[in-house]
Design a protein around this motif. Structure first.
Motif, PDB file in Angstrom:
ATOM      1  N   THR A 188       0.897  -1.426  -0.370  1.00 24.06           N
ATOM      2  CA  THR A 188       0.008  -0.064   0.244  1.00 24.06           C
ATOM      3  C   THR A 188       0.692   1.298  -0.326  1.00 24.06           C
ATOM      4  O   THR A 188       0.441   2.497  -0.967  1.00 24.06           O
ATOM      5  CB  THR A 188      -0.700   0.239   1.213  1.00 24.06           C
ATOM      6  OG1 THR A 188      -1.590  -0.949   1.258  1.00 24.06           O
ATOM      7  CG2 THR A 188      -2.014   1.108   1.443  1.00 24.06           C
ATOM      8  N   ARG A 192       1.203   4.239  -2.670  1.00 27.91           N
ATOM      9  CA  ARG A 192       0.966   4.921  -3.281  1.00 27.91           C
ATOM     10  C   ARG A 192       2.045   5.967  -2.576  1.00 27.91           C
ATOM     11  O   ARG A 192       2.324   7.185  -4.300  1.00 27.91           O
ATOM     12  CB  ARG A 192       0.870   5.957  -1.561  1.00 27.91           C
ATOM     13  CG  ARG A 192      -0.463   7.252  -1.665  1.00 27.91           C
ATOM     14  CD  ARG A 192      -0.835   7.132  -0.200  1.00 27.91           C
ATOM     15  NE  ARG A 192      -1.541   6.061   0.882  1.00 27.91           N
ATOM     16  CZ  ARG A 192      -1.221   5.277   2.086  1.00 27.91           C
ATOM     17  NH1 ARG A 192      -0.677   5.868   2.408  1.00 27.91           N
ATOM     18  NH2 ARG A 192      -1.640   4.979   2.109  1.00 27.91           N
ATOM     19  N   ASN A 196       2.510   8.787  -6.954  1.00 23.80           N
ATOM     20  CA  ASN A 196       2.562   9.862  -6.447  1.00 23.80           C
ATOM     21  C   ASN A 196       3.383  10.104  -7.766  1.00 23.80           C
ATOM     22  O   ASN A 196       3.959  10.903  -8.454  1.00 23.80           O
ATOM     23  CB  ASN A 196       2.776  10.793  -4.904  1.00 23.80           C
ATOM     24  CG  ASN A 196       1.150  10.495  -3.971  1.00 23.80           C
ATOM     25  OD1 ASN A 196       0.968  10.842  -4.586  1.00 23.80           O
ATOM     26  ND2 ASN A 196       1.988  10.667  -3.093  1.00 23.80           N
ATOM     27  N   LEU A 218      -6.867   4.739  -3.771  1.00 23.51           N
ATOM     28  CA  LEU A 218      -5.006   4.907  -5.048  1.00 23.51           C
ATOM     29  C   LEU A 218      -6.002   6.361  -5.941  1.00 23.51           C
ATOM     30  O   LEU A 218      -5.951   7.952  -6.244  1.00 23.51           O
ATOM     31  CB  LEU A 218      -4.653   4.149  -5.594  1.00 23.51           C
ATOM     32  CG  LEU A 218      -3.585   3.345  -5.108  1.00 23.51           C
ATOM     33  CD1 LEU A 218      -2.986   2.289  -6.098  1.00 23.51           C
ATOM     34  CD2 LEU A 218      -2.305   4.893  -4.777  1.00 23.51           C
ATOM     35  N   SER A 221      -6.613   9.648  -4.961  1.00 27.71           N
ATOM     36  CA  SER A 221      -5.563  10.641  -5.013  1.00 27.71           C
ATOM     37  C   SER A 221      -5.205  10.951  -6.313  1.00 27.71           C
ATOM     38  O   SER A 221      -4.359  12.398  -7.235  1.00 27.71           O
ATOM     39  CB  SER A 221      -4.065  10.374  -5.154  1.00 27.71           C
ATOM     40  OG  SER A 221      -4.044   8.804  -5.607  1.00 27.71           O
TER      41      SER A 221
END
Ligand SMILES: Nc1ncnc2c1ncn2[C@@H]1O[C@H](COP(=O)(O)OP(=O)(O)O)[C@@H](O)[C@H]1O
Ligand SMILES: [Mg+2]
Length: 240
Positions: A188, A192, A196, A218, A221
């Protein structure tokens, strides 16, 4: 910021303003409709998450948009130009020059170093070796892989290997990056971070990113979410 849309047909935009648009996309496997008439518009530099359960048609949509698969019906425009009717050679060229790809588990060439893997699209595009490797090293550095340029994929962690795949997808500065479950094989936290890294790197070059994921967290984001279910855009399932 791009406006979000939950309208199944998307806002009324002319094809000229979208970097990539699909109209009425249908893809069948025998009697199975993987795509049952999808309309989608991607704006220049925009990040879009395609979400939906397994088997909903996410990969089919990505592959049809990228010209990896031919749709059975519908049209695809890249920067206003129709591309779905192009021949195989020209489509392969578009995939190499206008598009970048990040797959679930890297698909890096095991025998090549990180910098050679990153430089590959440039080399295939006819770039000379030295400037291609220089550009590759710059991208690896931006993605936090400075000092690891000479490593082979087997000598990198899963997260690092995905950063190499991101560097490779960006090095030729494509207009659109397609990422199919790019964090699917990562834990996880690494997932992430990798997401990004992908979004930030794409923002730097102005590339649009189309990210397929079944991970709602996800997808949150990513500025815009398009939900798909049974091969159709699912307006009710899109992020509000
Ligand atoms: N090569 C194929 N042959 C037959 N059926 C396929 C093939 N690829 C995908 N499908 C079917 O099309 C549907 C959509 O698949 P896919 O686009 O891979 O969904 P997702 O990526 O959302 O999991 C599924 O029902 C899947 O079984
Ligand atoms: Mg898939």
């Amino acid at each position: 910021m791009q406006p979000q849309t939950t309208d199944p047909h998307g806002p009324l935009r002319t094809a000229g303003t979208s970097v990539l648009s699909g109209r009425g996309l249908v893809k069948r496997y025998g009697a199975q409709h993987a795509l049952a008439g999808v309309d989608i518009d991607i704006q220049p530099g925009e990040a879009v998450a395609i979400v939906g359960p397994s088997g909903s048609g996410k990969t089919s949509l990505l592959h049809v948009l990228a010209g990896i698969l031919r749709a059975d019906a519908g049209e695809i425009h890249l920067a206003g130009q129709r591309i779905d009717q192009l021949g195989e050679t020209r489509r392969a060229e578009l995939r190499r020059t206008e598009f970048g790809f990040v797959f679930q588990s890297g698909m890096l060439v095991a025998e090549l170093s990180a910098e050679e893997n990153t430089a590959l699209p440039l080399l295939l595009g006819g770039s000379a070796r030295k400037p291609a490797l220089t550009a590759a090293r710059r991208w690896l550095d931006r993605l936090g892989l400075g000092g690891k340029e000479a490593r082979r994929p087997g000598e990198l962690s899963g997260g690092e290997a995905q950063r190499v795949a991101i560097a490779r997808a960006l090095a030729h500065e494509p207009r659109v990056i397609f990422a199919d479950e790019p964090t699917g094989a990562l834990d996880t936290r690494t997932g992430r971070d990798t997401m990004n890294a992908l979004l930030n790197a794409a923002a730097e070059t102005g590339a649009a990113v189309v990210i397929v994921t079944h991970d709602r967290d996800l997808a949150d984001s990513v500025p815009r979410t398009v939900a798909i279910r049974d091969g159709r855009i699912d307006a009710g399932g899109a992020a509000a």
